[in-house]
Design an enzyme around this catalytic site. Sequence first.
Site, short mmCIF file in Angstrom:
data_model
loop_
_atom_site.label_atom_id
_atom_site.label_comp_id
_atom_site.label_asym_id
_atom_site.label_seq_id
_atom_site.Cartn_x
_atom_site.Cartn_y
_atom_site.Cartn_z
CE LYS A 60 -39.58 52.96 32.05
NZ LYS A 60 -40.45 53.19 33.05
CD GLN A 104 -43.90 52.22 34.26
OE1 GLN A 104 -42.71 51.87 34.14
NE2 GLN A 104 -44.45 53.35 34.07
CG ASP A 127 -38.32 55.41 38.07
OD1 ASP A 127 -37.73 55.70 37.07
OD2 ASP A 127 -39.19 54.76 38.43
#
Length: 298
Positions: A60, A104, A127
């Site tokens: 990412k 994460q 997200d």
Amino acid sequence: MNDKEVQQFVILDGKKTSREIEVEIGEETRKLLPVVGRPPHLAAILVGDDTASNTYVKSKFKACKRVGFKDTLATFDTTVSQETILEKVAAFNNDPRLDGYIVQLPLPDHISVEIVTDLIDPKKDVDGFTPANFGKMGLPHPSLLPATPRGIMELMTRYDIETRGKHCVVVGNSHIVGSPVSLLLAGPGKATVTVCHIYTKDLAFHTLQADILIVAVGKPNLIKRDMVKDGVVIVDVGINRIPDSSVQRGYVIKGDVDFENVSDKCSYITPVPGGVGPMTIASLLLNTLDAYKRTHQL
Ligand code: NAD
């Protein structure tokens, strides 16, 4: 068609498509930089030393660098307290130099994903996991969409795959992939959607009806040749590490679909790796750019 005849199929090339999206994002970033005075800025909270999580975060941030975004990584030991993580989330929420951030997953068992997610500012939730963004997606109202479902929809759009009126079968109903992608397909995608999961009886009965089959389970070779009809579009979200001593890193990545034996029945199919994975990262960048533009009223 005779089952043995080989049909031409098109690879839904997520790697190539994501690079095209990155070029577009990079160009827009360069244009906006003098207006805002700083580039878009993505941060990540990474807890523990899970190899896959480390790899995902690295990918990412590499993508951030390619498009000219700033990135910040906050790492914590597995033993970190939930309170410390919540403090970091609050700090990121209040940091005006930051447009978006991700926590994460997975988190260690002593940290509640729900409690952490609930604290994330929906405006920075790139997200798309917060209840506010999930709810807006269902209404549907403009929101930051979950990255993987957004990537799946974007990939199909860029290959001119029409979803309206199609029968889409989604296998897997997790809150990060299966459930949101079925909402997007049935809502803006105007498709007829069947959602299957671990308790679905006779999975093949459903998958055989799919014009478009999205599989997000995490079980290699779950979808076999006799479970799909000719001409199906397949999007394989699964990422499975299969031990393989013949390669240096000791494993290979496979999806949930038996690609070798299924692909020639398809009209379109994603490879694994190189399909949905890169599109998820491209969507994260798109969400970060959207958050940046919204913050600066651009
Ligand atoms: P999850 O474990 O949260 O959910 C799995 C889903 O599969 C559940 O809904 C479960 O009911 C269903 N399921 C399990 N066994 C089944 C069976 N035999 N038949 C039908 N349904 C079954 O997983 P997730 O987080 O949604 O991820 C799914 C897969 O997608 C994993 O391999 C994950 O690594 C991968 N993934 C890939 C990306 C990407 O960017 N490519 C992003 C997220 C997840």
